[in-house]
Design a protein around this motif. Structure first.
Motif, short mmCIF file in Angstrom:
data_model
loop_
_atom_site.label_atom_id
_atom_site.label_comp_id
_atom_site.label_asym_id
_atom_site.label_seq_id
_atom_site.Cartn_x
_atom_site.Cartn_y
_atom_site.Cartn_z
N LEU A 1 6.84 6.61 -10.92
CA LEU A 1 6.13 5.90 -11.38
C LEU A 1 5.30 5.12 -9.90
O LEU A 1 3.82 6.17 -10.75
CB LEU A 1 6.60 5.12 -12.52
CG LEU A 1 6.64 5.96 -14.08
CD1 LEU A 1 6.87 4.55 -14.94
CD2 LEU A 1 5.69 5.83 -14.33
N ALA A 2 6.01 5.02 -9.33
CA ALA A 2 5.45 4.66 -8.03
C ALA A 2 3.89 5.44 -7.03
O ALA A 2 3.54 5.18 -6.42
CB ALA A 2 6.35 4.45 -7.15
N LYS A 3 4.79 6.62 -7.11
CA LYS A 3 4.06 7.99 -6.68
C LYS A 3 2.62 7.93 -7.12
O LYS A 3 1.44 7.74 -6.19
CB LYS A 3 4.65 8.79 -6.48
CG LYS A 3 4.51 10.36 -5.76
CD LYS A 3 5.02 11.61 -5.80
CE LYS A 3 4.88 12.32 -5.48
NZ LYS A 3 5.17 13.81 -5.92
N LYS A 4 2.63 7.27 -8.65
CA LYS A 4 1.53 7.44 -8.76
C LYS A 4 0.58 6.70 -8.54
O LYS A 4 -0.88 6.98 -8.66
CB LYS A 4 1.26 7.89 -10.08
CG LYS A 4 2.58 9.17 -10.72
CD LYS A 4 2.40 8.71 -12.36
CE LYS A 4 2.91 9.94 -12.57
NZ LYS A 4 2.78 10.17 -14.45
N SER B 1 20.85 8.12 -11.43
CA SER B 1 20.62 8.77 -10.25
C SER B 1 18.62 9.22 -10.71
O SER B 1 17.53 9.43 -10.70
CB SER B 1 20.60 10.03 -10.34
OG SER B 1 22.11 9.84 -9.49
N GLU B 2 18.50 9.48 -12.19
CA GLU B 2 17.28 9.79 -13.01
C GLU B 2 16.15 8.96 -13.22
O GLU B 2 15.35 8.82 -13.27
CB GLU B 2 18.13 10.83 -14.26
CG GLU B 2 16.65 11.01 -15.43
CD GLU B 2 15.78 12.24 -15.04
OE1 GLU B 2 14.18 12.45 -15.79
OE2 GLU B 2 16.49 12.67 -14.28
N THR B 3 17.44 7.66 -13.76
CA THR B 3 16.45 6.42 -13.97
C THR B 3 15.77 6.45 -12.74
O THR B 3 14.22 5.60 -13.05
CB THR B 3 17.53 5.43 -14.36
OG1 THR B 3 18.66 5.92 -15.50
CG2 THR B 3 16.85 4.13 -14.75
N ILE B 4 16.22 5.66 -11.93
CA ILE B 4 15.71 5.84 -10.52
C ILE B 4 14.62 6.51 -10.18
O ILE B 4 13.47 6.40 -9.73
CB ILE B 4 17.11 5.60 -8.91
CG1 ILE B 4 17.53 4.42 -9.61
CG2 ILE B 4 16.08 5.59 -8.00
CD1 ILE B 4 18.70 4.50 -8.84
N TRP B 5 15.07 8.06 -10.45
CA TRP B 5 13.57 8.96 -9.67
C TRP B 5 12.61 8.65 -10.77
O TRP B 5 11.55 8.97 -10.79
CB TRP B 5 14.44 10.39 -9.89
CG TRP B 5 13.55 11.80 -10.52
CD1 TRP B 5 13.44 11.92 -9.57
CD2 TRP B 5 12.61 11.53 -11.39
NE1 TRP B 5 12.03 12.72 -9.90
CE2 TRP B 5 11.58 12.80 -10.94
CE3 TRP B 5 12.45 11.72 -12.60
CZ2 TRP B 5 11.12 13.23 -12.18
CZ3 TRP B 5 11.68 11.90 -13.57
CH2 TRP B 5 10.60 12.87 -12.89
N ARG B 6 12.64 8.51 -12.42
CA ARG B 6 11.36 7.48 -13.01
C ARG B 6 11.30 6.59 -12.37
O ARG B 6 9.59 6.86 -12.51
CB ARG B 6 11.74 8.05 -14.31
CG ARG B 6 11.19 7.10 -14.94
CD ARG B 6 10.18 8.08 -15.68
NE ARG B 6 9.18 7.36 -16.30
CZ ARG B 6 8.36 8.09 -16.92
NH1 ARG B 6 7.54 9.66 -16.42
NH2 ARG B 6 7.41 7.36 -17.95
N LYS C 1 0.36 -1.12 -0.03
CA LYS C 1 0.42 -0.07 0.09
C LYS C 1 0.50 1.64 -0.19
O LYS C 1 0.34 2.43 -0.26
CB LYS C 1 -0.65 0.45 1.04
CG LYS C 1 -1.85 -1.42 1.41
CD LYS C 1 -2.51 -1.14 0.07
CE LYS C 1 -3.29 -2.72 -0.20
NZ LYS C 1 -4.21 -2.67 -1.27
N ALA C 2 2.21 1.23 0.51
CA ALA C 2 2.72 2.43 0.18
C ALA C 2 4.46 2.41 0.78
O ALA C 2 4.86 0.51 0.21
CB ALA C 2 2.71 3.01 1.51
N ILE C 3 5.08 2.74 -0.11
CA ILE C 3 6.39 2.55 -0.32
C ILE C 3 6.98 3.42 0.38
O ILE C 3 7.78 4.44 0.51
CB ILE C 3 7.81 2.67 -1.64
CG1 ILE C 3 6.77 1.85 -2.23
CG2 ILE C 3 8.59 2.60 -1.48
CD1 ILE C 3 6.53 1.83 -3.75
N VAL C 4 8.14 2.84 1.27
CA VAL C 4 9.03 3.94 2.24
C VAL C 4 10.58 4.01 1.90
O VAL C 4 11.19 2.46 1.29
CB VAL C 4 8.93 3.23 3.81
CG1 VAL C 4 10.90 4.01 4.53
CG2 VAL C 4 8.08 4.57 3.92
N PHE C 5 11.09 4.76 1.13
CA PHE C 5 12.46 4.50 0.34
C PHE C 5 13.99 5.01 1.44
O PHE C 5 13.27 6.62 1.96
CB PHE C 5 13.21 5.28 -1.05
CG PHE C 5 13.58 5.19 -1.92
CD1 PHE C 5 13.49 3.38 -2.31
CD2 PHE C 5 14.17 6.17 -2.51
CE1 PHE C 5 14.78 3.46 -3.32
CE2 PHE C 5 15.17 5.75 -3.11
CZ PHE C 5 15.67 4.21 -3.86
#
Length: 585
Positions: free
Chosen positions: A367-370, A358-363, A342-346
C-alpha cells in the motif's frame, strides 16, 4: 463522626498530595541521572573502534549505566557508526583511528558496512592503525584495511578458512519419544532438517557449499585488495595451514610487524607528534557518539528509515529486536500517510518467521508503494519471511555477503503422546464436537486426513509467497519456481538471479530513495522512534532484564537455548523462516 471523616479525608488528601509531589521529585532526579553527560573531543584525538563490539541496527541504551554514570550508557546502531565515521573524516580534532581487532561477533554484512565506512575514512588521508593479540578471521577481515597492521608477538591470526557445522536433534527426539510431524515446500527448505535427519541432505550440502564459497570469496578478495596479495595465494595460505603463529602472519605479509601494545602506542605517539610520557587522547566510538550529535542531512523533505530487525512475529511485541506485524503495520502506515515523507527505506535484517505476519507486513508495504517509493536495504539476513517483506520494493540493495532468498515455507506439529505416556506417565482423554476439533494437539499423532490439511495449507502459502515474488521482482513464474525451493543465496548470487537490484549499503539505498522521490534536499525520520532512558529503565526491570541474566548465565549456550525456544514457538504455525541459525566460523 462528621468531624472524624473531615479529618480522615484531609489526612488522606495530604497523603495523596505528598505521594504526587514525591513522584515528581523522583522523576526529576531520575531524569537528571539519566541525562547523558555531554563530552567534548579534544584536539589531536584518536578514535578507538573495537571489532569485538556487537552492533544492532538501532542504538541500544543501558539505563543502569545511565543512572550510575559508569561509562557510556549507549551503543551506536550500525548506521550511527557509519555516520560517525563520516563525521570523523572531516573532524579536525580526530587525527586517526586505532582499530582494536581481536574477536568479532558481528554478522558478515554488518562487518561489510562498517569496513566500507572505514575505507571511506581512510581515503580522507587520516591514518588507521590496526592491532590485535589473537585475531579471529572476521577480526582480521576488519583489521586488514589498516595503514599498519600489527599483531602481538606471541599471539596470532586465525586464517584457516570458513566452515559451517550443524547440530542434528533427530536422535535426541527419538530417545525422548517425541515425533516431529513436518510439512514443507521447497527441496532446499532445510529449516526442519535438524529435526528429521542425522546429517545434511544432498540439497542442503549443495546450497551451503555454494553460499559459503561466496562468503569466503568476498573475504579473500577484500583482504587481497588491502594487503595487495592475490586471492589464490591467500587461499593457499589457508589450504596448506601456513598461518599457525604470529611469525607466520608476518612472514606471509598478512601483518606489517609484530608488536606489543606499548610499542603500538609509541608509534601512534610519533604519528601525532607526541613524545615521552605524553598520553594519546583516545576517544571511544560510544563517547564520540555522545560528543557529536549526528546530523546526517538537513533538508525540508523527509525520508523514512524503518529498521526491521529480528524474527517476524504476529501481535504487538515492542521488543526492538523483533519484527511484530502489529507494530510494523502502524509504523509503515504512519510513514505512508505522512505527506512530508517522500520515500521509505525499509532496512531488513531478519531470517524470517511467521508466514502470516510476513504477509501482513507485505500488504502494508505494498500500500505504501502506491503512494511513494519504497526501497529495501538488506543486512546480514533478509531470508524467507525477511525476503517476503522485501520483494515488493521499487529497488532492493544487499551486501555481497548478505544471505537472502530461502523462498519456501514449512510447518510442524510435535506428537508428544509417547513422551508423556512413557517418560512421564501422563495420558490424555477428552471429548469433542467435531471430528477435527483437536487438530494440531500434541497429545496424539495426526491421521492421514489431518496431514493432508496441513500440507495443503503449506502449499497454499508457498504458492502465495512465490506469487508475491513474481509480481514484485517482475519475473516469470517458472523462473521464480526454479530459484525458490527454499534455497539460500548470497547477495552476489541474488543480484545475478534478479532477487535484488544492486550491491550496496544503507546510504546507497537512501540515495536511491531520494532519487526515486525526486528530492535533493531531505532529512531522515527514523523508526521505531527511540524510547527514552526512563522507558528503557522500566523495560529493563521486566523481560529484558530476565533475558540479560539468562544470557549471562548460559554464556555460549545461550544461542542453543534460543534455538530450542524458537522451535517450541514454531509448533503448529506455518513458518517462512531461514534454515536454523547459520553458524559460519
Amino acid at each position: 463522626m462528621r468531624s472524624f471523616f473531615k479529618t480522615f479525608f484531609a489526612i488522606l488528601l495530604a497523603f495523596v498530595v505528598l505521594i504526587f509531589i514525591g513522584i515528581i521529585i523522583l522523576s526529576v532526579m531520575i531524569g537528571k541521572a539519566l541525562a547523558p553527560e555531554q563530552l567534548t573531543v579534544d584536539p589531536n584525538s584518536v578514535l578507538v573502534i573495537e571489532t569485538s563490539q556487537p552492533y544492532n541496527e538501532m542504538k541500544s541504551v543501558d539505563p543502569v549505566k545511565a543512572i550510575l554514570h559508569k561509562g557510556p550508557a549507549s551503543t551506536p546502531g550500525l548506521f550511527d557508526v557509519v555516520r560517525l565515521l563520516e563525521n570523523a573524516a572531516t573532524d579536525d580534532n580526530i587525527k586517526g583511528i586505532y582499530l582494536k581487532a581481536d574477536n568479532n561477533v558481528n554478522g558478515f554484512a554488518t562487518n561489510e558496512e562498517i569496513r566500507n565506512a572505514l575505507l571511506k575514512f581512510k581515503h580522507s588521508g587520516k591514518f588507521i592503525y590496526s592491532y590485535g593479540e589473537a585475531m579471529s578471521q572476521q577480526g582480521y577481515y576488519m583489521a586488514s584495511l589498516g595503514d599498519k597492521v600489527y599483531v602481538h608477538p606471541k599471539g596470532g591470526i586465525d586464517f584457516g578458512g570458513f566452515y559451517s557445522q550443524l547440530m542434528f536433534l533427530k536422535g535426541t527426539l527419538e530417545k525422548l519419544e517425541i515425533q516431529p510431524q513436518i510439512f514443507y515446500d521447497g527441496r532446499f527448505k532445510s529449516a526442519t532438517e535438524p529435526l528429521r535427519e542425522t546429517q545434511m541432505t544432498v540439497a542442503n550440502r549443495i546450497q551451503t557449499t555454494a553460499y559459503l564459497g561466496e562468503l569466503y570469496s568476498n573475504f579473500l578478495q577484500r583482504i587481497g585488495e588491502s594487503r595487495k596479495i592475490d586471492t589464490a595465494t591467500l587461499h593457499g595460505y589457508a589450504n596448506q595451514g601456513l598461518i599457525q603463529s604470529a611469525d607466520d602472519a608476518a612472514k606471509y605479509k598478512l601483518v606489517d610487524g609484530l608488536r606489543y601494545d606499548d610499542q603500538v602506542m609509541d608509534e601512534i605517539k610519533r604519528k601525532l607528534g607526541l613524545s615521552g610520557n605524553d598520553k594519546v587522547n583516545f576517544v571511544s566510538l560510544k563517547d564520540y557518539d555522545n560528543a557529536r550529535p549526528i546530523v546526517y542531512k538537513d533538508g525540508d523533505s523527509k525520508i523514512a528509515l524503518i529498521y526491521a530487525e529480528g524474527d517476524i512475529k504476529g501481535g504487538d511485541d515492542d521488543n526492538e529486536t523483533t519484527i511484530s506485524s502489529g507494530n510494523f503495520i502502524k509504523l509503515i502506515r504512519k510513514a505512508r500517510q505522512d505527506n512530508s515523507i517522500k520515500a521509505i527505506v525499509f532496512r531488513v535484517n531478519s531470517p524470517g518467521g511467521s508466514a502470516l505476519a510476513s504477509e501482513t507486513i507485505w500488504r502494508e508495504l505494498e500500500l505504501a508503494k502506491k503512494s511513494k517509493p519504497v526501497v529495501v536495504s538488506m543486512g546480514d539476513y533478509a531470508a524467507s519471511g525477511g525476503y517476503y517483506i522485501s520483494c515488493m520494493a521499487d529497488s532492493i540493495f544487499a551486501q555481497p555477503n548478505t544471505l537472502t532468498g530461502s523462498i519456501g515455507v514449512f510447518g510442524m506439529v510435535f506428537n508428544m503422546e509417547n513422551f508423556f505416556k512413557n517418560k512421564l506417565g501422563v495420558t490424555f482423554d477428552g471429548v469433542k464436537t467435531a471430528q477435527y476439533a483437536d487438530l494440531g494437539t500434541g497429545s496424539r499423532p495426526m491421521n492421514e486426513v489431518e496431514k493432508r490439511f496441513m500440507q495443503s495449507s503449506v502449499d497454499s502459502i508457498y504458492s502465495t509467497f512465490k506469487s508475491r515474488v513474481v509480481v514484485g521482482r517482475k519475473l516469470s513464474g517458472a523462473v521464480v519456481d526454479s530459484i525458490a525451493q527454499g534455497r539460500v543465496w548470497s547477495g552476489v548470487q541474488a543480484k545475478q538471479l534478479g532477487l535484488v537490484d544492486r550491491i550496496g549499503g544503507i546510504e546507497d539505498a537512501i540515495a536511491c530513495a531520494a532519487k526515486l522521490a525526486k528530492v535533493s534536499s531531505y532529512r531522515l525520520r527514523e523508526y521505531p522512534e527511540s524510547r527514552s532512558a526512563m522507558e528503557k529503565l522500566m523495560k529493563s526491570l521486566g523481560g529484558e532484564a530476565d533475558a540479560s541474566a539468562l544470557k549471562s548465565e548460559l554464556g555460549v549456550n545461550y544461542n542453543l537455548y534460543l534455538q530450542v525456544k524458537r522451535i517450541q514457538n514454531m509448533n503448529g504455525e506455518i513458518q517462512a523462516r531461514m534454515p536454523y541459525d547459520l553458524d559460519v566460523k
